[in-house]
Enzyme design. Structure first.
Site, PDB file in Angstrom:
ATOM      1  N   TYR A   1       1.332  19.508-100.630  1.00  0.00           N
ATOM      2  CA  TYR A   1       1.606  18.636 -99.472  1.00  0.00           C
ATOM      3  C   TYR A   1       1.715  19.379 -98.152  1.00  0.00           C
ATOM      4  O   TYR A   1       2.599  19.105 -97.342  1.00  0.00           O
ATOM      5  CB  TYR A   1       2.868  17.801 -99.705  1.00  0.00           C
ATOM      6  N   HIS A   2       0.784  20.304 -97.879  1.00  0.00           N
ATOM      7  CA  HIS A   2       0.838  21.092 -96.657  1.00  0.00           C
ATOM      8  C   HIS A   2      -0.473  21.065 -95.876  1.00  0.00           C
ATOM      9  O   HIS A   2      -0.973  22.120 -95.473  1.00  0.00           O
ATOM     10  CB  HIS A   2       1.191  22.547 -96.987  1.00  0.00           C
ATOM     11  N   PRO A   3      -1.052  19.915 -95.599  1.00  0.00           N
ATOM     12  CA  PRO A   3      -2.316  19.917 -94.840  1.00  0.00           C
ATOM     13  C   PRO A   3      -2.103  20.345 -93.389  1.00  0.00           C
ATOM     14  O   PRO A   3      -1.176  19.885 -92.727  1.00  0.00           O
ATOM     15  CB  PRO A   3      -2.778  18.464 -94.933  1.00  0.00           C
TER      16      PRO A   3
END
Length: 537
Positions: A469-471
């Site tokens: 969850y780190h775009p």
């Protein structure tokens, strides 16, 4: 159509947007409008640290994106949660406070982004922070964002840290201090065992500022321009549309998915993407939506010999009641710390100059994040590559502002990424095989002992890896002459006036760790630059 006029509009009340709203309105000189596409943060599970298991797939509080099928992952589509609520992803994330490595920011500066080196950004990390341990050279105290220790030790976590020492990884009690390498407990963005999102930290204390307006359930549909100058925007709310005129600037803080989407809907982007959709080209900027980076993770899970896991707590009615009571009356236990209490940063090979893998250690196991835990005692070590070479993209698929864009991560497309992720699985197994873990490990649940060769591990990665969850990176900061650069080092959109971007999308390269702290820092630094420019105009 309703009309309004303000000095600044901030689009997105997430990790950076709440900071911007606070800082830009602080002296009362300017009127600020903050737009958030989601609702207020009233849901109970937002505020209980372990509650993100309830919000990670919540269709009201979460955009609930899915990527396009990725040929590198056996054509799988991957679920990508992003916060759609006051606080943005800081309201639904795992609460882990990690800044990244000092070298990450020095690397940004070496790419031509003046003022983004480690010595430049450290004061902004310190300014936002209210560190439980107090202030020192690396940490701040008295800031809006509370950063606290996990308030109880756990025997499984202690065994994990000891396992690291056994194989040569030092214990590290401060991943945001002088060095990142080692294993230890994470610090969390919690205050009194409740989530300290940016909405709680930066917005709630200033709710009554007369020069700040916050609109929720307000979807920005497009920017309005006169030539190359942004003069305002439009947003939908409750079935009606409002036009906002801006006297100074619009600041996009909508994140790595929505910020490039808004640009493209407004005719700012790659003509080859926009023309087929019938979007009028206002300003050709090919880098919009490119340079997408994310942390891919793989979870190595083990069955535990002892009934000391969170699985055991949640699968027993009596133990569920006990952990509930401990949280309510003592603010302790699993509910107070989220899923991943500990982790670490290690080098997969001696030839690597700095840590290239991050571990997240959880005292529970499950098939997918946000689903029920396994019916056996279990725990998880996940490994993610910190600085992937693979690059993807985000682009609109329709001129309809309510239609989701296409997300193309392109995971594992770079050979080095495949090598590092395979190495990461092997290091997890090395930890499980230590004397320190012997009394806890009954058997490897996943990938399983039948998966041994590099090719077998790589196939497991293609089948089972997930995002952490780190775009970032889709509106990359860089020089105007760089074909994929979108904003300058002052975060101004190249070729456009009256428009900046201040969120994780501006990162030229992803930071080595969880991205929320860096996004908050970007909001802090951007607010200073905006106010400096206003004072000089």
């Amino acid at each position: 159509m309703a009309e309004r006029e303000v000095d600044y509009v901030v689009v997105g009340a997430g990790s950076a947007g709440c900071v911007l709203a606070n800082r830009l309105s602080a002296d009362g000189k300017y009127t600020v409008l903050l737009l958030e596409a989601g609702p207020k943060d009233h849901n109970l599970w937002i505020h209980v640290p372990i509650g993100y298991g309830k919000t990670i797939r919540h269709k009201v509080l979460n955009w609930c994106y899915n990527t396009e099928p990725d040929e590198n992952l056996h054509s799988r589509s991957m679920f990508w949660p992003r916060g759609k609520v006051l606080g943005g992803s800081s309201s639904i994330n795992g609460l882990i406070y990690i800044r990244g490595q000092h070298e990450d920011f020095d690397r940004w500066e070496s790419l031509g982004n003046t003022g983004w080196g480690w010595s430049d950004v450290l004061p902004y990390f310190r300014r936002s922070e209210d560190q439980q341990r107090g202030a020192d050279a690396f940490h701040g105290a008295g800031g809006p964002l509370t950063v606290s220790d996990v308030n109880e030790k756990h025997e499984l976590v202690e065994a994990f840290i000891a396992a690291g020492q056994e194989v040569g990884f030092p214990r590290n009690d401060d991943f945001n201090g002088p060095q990142q390498e080692g294993l230890g407990y994470f610090q969390l963005t919690t205050r009194n065992a409740r989530r300290c999102s940016t909405a709680r930290a930066f917005l709630k204390p200033i709710a009554k500022r007369p020069n700040l307006s916050v609109e929720t359930n307000a979807l920005c549909t497009r920017l309005e321009l006169e030539g190359a100058k942004v003069t305002g925007l439009r947003f939908q709310q409750g079935g009606s549309e409002t036009r906002v005129a801006v006297r100074r600037e619009v600041i996009l803080a909508a994140g790595a998915i929505n910020s490039p989407q808004i640009l493209e809907l407004s005719g700012i982007g790659d003509p080859e993407v926009l023309r087929p959709l019938g979007v009028e080209i206002v300003h050709a900027l090919p880098g919009v939506g490119a340079n997408l980076q994310d942390h891919l993770q793989i979870r190595v899970m083990a069955r535990c010999r002892k009934p000391v896991t969170t699985n055991d707590d949640l699968n027993s009615f009596v133990r569920r009641m006990k952990i509930g009571m401990r949280y309510v009356f003592l603010r302790k236990g699993p509910l107070a710390v989220g899923v991943n209490q500990a982790g670490g940063f290690v080098k997969t090979r001696p030839t690597v100059d700095r840590p290239d893998i991050q571990f997240h250690f959880g005292t529970l196991s499950m098939d997918k994040t946000g689903t029920a835990v396994h019916d056996f005692s279990g725990f998880t070590i996940s490994a993610c590559q910190l600085r992937p070479d693979s690059r993807g993209s985000v682009h609109i698929k329709s001129a309809d502002p309510t239609a989701y864009p296409g997300i193309y991560p392109n995971y594992l497309s770079a050979p080095r990424d495949r090598e590092v992720m395979v190495d990461g699985v092997r290091v997890c197994r090395q930890l499980l095989a230590t004397e320190a873990m012997r009394e806890y490990v009954e058997a490897e649940h996943a990938p399983g002992v039948e998966v041994q060769s590099d090719d077998e591990i790589l196939d497991f990665l293609r089948r089972e890896s997930t995002t952490i969850y780190h775009p970032v990176g889709t509106c990359r900061m860089g020089q105007a002459q760089e074909v994929d650069a979108v904003v300058s080092d002052r975060l101004k959109v190249h070729g456009i006036t009256g428009l900046r971007i201040a969120d994780a999308s501006i990162m030229p390269e992803i930071v080595s760790g969880n991205t929320n702290a860096a996004a908050i820092m970007i909001g802090e630094k951007a607010s200073d630059m905006i106010l400096e420019d206003a004072a000089g105009s």
